[in-house]
Design an enzyme around this catalytic site. Sequence first.
Site, PDB file in Angstrom:
ATOM      1  N   LYS A 142      -2.286   5.151  -4.338  1.00 49.59           N
ATOM      2  CA  LYS A 142      -3.521   5.185  -3.564  1.00 49.59           C
ATOM      3  C   LYS A 142      -4.218   6.534  -3.703  1.00 49.59           C
ATOM      4  O   LYS A 142      -5.433   6.603  -3.912  1.00 49.59           O
ATOM      5  CB  LYS A 142      -3.210   4.884  -2.096  1.00 49.59           C
ATOM      6  CG  LYS A 142      -2.739   3.459  -1.856  1.00 49.59           C
ATOM      7  CD  LYS A 142      -2.351   3.228  -0.410  1.00 49.59           C
ATOM      8  CE  LYS A 142      -1.929   1.783  -0.176  1.00 49.59           C
ATOM      9  NZ  LYS A 142      -1.515   1.513   1.213  1.00 49.59           N
ATOM     10  N   SER A 168      -1.959  -1.692   5.952  1.00 47.52           N
ATOM     11  CA  SER A 168      -2.148  -0.279   5.636  1.00 47.52           C
ATOM     12  C   SER A 168      -3.584   0.166   5.851  1.00 47.52           C
ATOM     13  O   SER A 168      -3.854   1.377   5.851  1.00 47.52           O
ATOM     14  CB  SER A 168      -1.727   0.008   4.189  1.00 47.52           C
ATOM     15  OG  SER A 168      -2.554  -0.691   3.281  1.00 47.52           O
TER      16      SER A 168
END
Length: 811
Positions: free
Chosen positions: A699, A656
């Site tokens: 996140k 990611s």
Amino acid sequence: MSETDCRVPVEKLRWVCDPALFNFKTTEDVAGLEGNISQNRALAAIEFGLGMSNNGFNIYLAGDPGTGRTSTIRQMLKKFVKDTCPPSDWCYVNNFHTPDAPLAITLPAGMGRGFAADMRELLDYMRANVPTALESKEYETNRVGIIEQFQERNGEIFSDLEREAGEKGFALQRTVSGLVIVPQKDGRNFTQEEYEALEKEERDELDTVGRELTEKLNDALRQVRENEKALRDALALLDRELGLSAVGHHLNPLREKYQGFAKVQQYLEDVQEDLLLNLEDFKPQVAPPQIPGLKIPKQEPTFERYEVNVLVENNPDNGAPIVFESNPTYNNLFGRIENIMQMGGVATTNFTLIKAGALHRANGGYLILDAREVMINPFAWESLKRCIRNMEIKIEDVLEQYRFMTVVSLKPEPIPLNAKIIMIGSLWIYYLLYYLEPDYRKFFKVKADFDSQINRTPEVMQDYALFVAAHCCKEGLLPFDPTGVAALLEHASRLVEDQGRLSSQFMELSDLIRESSFWATRGGAQVVDRSWVKRAIQEKTYRSNRIEERIHEYLAQGVILCDTKGSVVGQINGLSVITMGDYTFGRPSRLTIRVSQGRAGMVNIEREVKLSGPIHDKGVLILTGYLAGKFGQEQPLSFSAHICFEQSYEGVEGDSASSAELYGLLSAFSGLPVRQGIAVTGSVNQHGQIQPIGGVNYKIEGFFAVCKAKGLTGDQGVIIPKINEHNLMLNDEVVQAVSEGMFHIWSVSQVEEGIEILTGVPAGKVGDDGSYPEGTVNFLVQKKLKTMLDNMRKLLSQDKEGKEEPVKLLE
């Protein structure tokens, strides 16, 4: 595409459930949920498995804990067995021919207990009436008459022999060694001198007569022994007739009652024969002679051999049994044979000490087991396979083969197995068994797969409301109003990070219902609304986020470096997710990239020190493919680039961060600074397409918390993959900040879109000649790579003199 075009609208940051969808004031006004919520695939598999009666079509319920596997199968089985016939009772009885191999007898449901009661009644009757009959005057008269008859017959035999012997000058006398024939003279026995004084002819004649009489004596004794045997037979016949009159009075009705059961008929015949052979056991026992100072107890005969051990008893008014064995040890599953310790440490057992296991109780019905518990209990799995393969339940002492000395035990007759085995476990255990256990596929051919998330539809949302109502009613919790149910559904959507789906982790949702009711009760509320659901979520977060708060403190203090203002070349904020048991949160991680002339290519510092996982390594190597495809079509590439996660002291895994690494790399090559108030997440492929990632909400919220701690400027935000927009279920604080323009969420599908947001400079599209427009990011990168290549060629050509080393460039 401009920066404004990439911004995610506020209405797409989360799905908000409209309370007007629910037509009730509180959940008290609606009925509870019946059945399962939208697990159609699993339900169809279960119905198929339950309908298949062939051997081997047992069921494995696969899925995450809390998805309703256990409650679903129990509800379905209750409905399934409602109209089924109950299975038979099973009993163990004594095997009079082979006592160490008890016999198994099956009877219709409810008759096992009656059969045991009938045998107890028979035994009680025998113990009460046989001694009385044996002491009766009629029995004694018959017995004495038989004895006297045989005594008279024996007396006649000896009288005739004595008379014949007297006529021939002999007498029948009893000595220590028994009866003998001796010659007589003048009414007395011959002496040795008188015998020897006889003439030889007289002695021979006397000896001949003596031998003849001795032979007749032997014949008489033989006849007496036969008479004694006949006497015993006659007395036994008398006892048998007495016993038959007593036993038959009770056994004949039993034979009629159990007329259709051949095994019971044979057992009753064996019982009758054994009773008649052991009538002496029913006579009063005489106390043994007592020794002074030592009390010897009177030995009472045991009648356990006539009892019936009802192993399994089923209710005739119920259907097939449903048994859930939470602790599937060997003995709990397959039964056991108990022992009684006698004086001296001797262990004894008998068929009445045979105890049933879960398989016996579930025979003819359904047995539910936890797959993990079956695997960790010794001998359980192997023995279960053997039972299914042989279609019989055999009770054995599994530790017998491991003992140094054998213990007296039994070998009960196996019981035919006709049960559906249902195991509940995770998908990991299912796949382990499927690939590593060769017999598993033969015995568990049906998999019911429970999904941890389900599509959100109006019907499903109504079912969730009914689930809340049923839970509140069952546990006596405060009812929920529509806003409370809506908040619960929003949380269910956040759990799966999907605006179009809901979590089917009903265990976690049930806990949230309980906690919301607790806080509402403590606050004096009568109904649980949205505010109390939010309070429960906040309180649970507070109980678990100590580590997150400590990390945020370090970020705010500058102990962990993370800039949220300004711009820096070759430095960017990536985002990672940390899971601490029951709590997950996101945090920013600084990425730095340094480029230089050289031939090393892409160097992943984490990989060099073995702190990088294979997926992260793959993401870094993809960057080389992107650069080669983008800038290496007209010229080879020659560079060294070092990528590092700063202040990383643990392993790095996942791809990611690959887009953030690529943005930092482009910044380092172009010399353009990257905005530090923007964090980036998303993986990238070799064509520069931004791919989806997980944990997007954690996140974003993690970086927002850092920006808030350091001060919101209105220029901060997060770049996410566009395909992750439907995964957004952000908390109220982040949504509020975005709506006020203090924080931003951008979604991109190409690297070019992201680099323009980060640098404020157009990325640039390649022209027909393979070059990029001047001043664009790609132009500056291409220019830098060309400069590095030219410098490298000059250095290599200067160094070539006196060396035969070919020029090596990064292909």
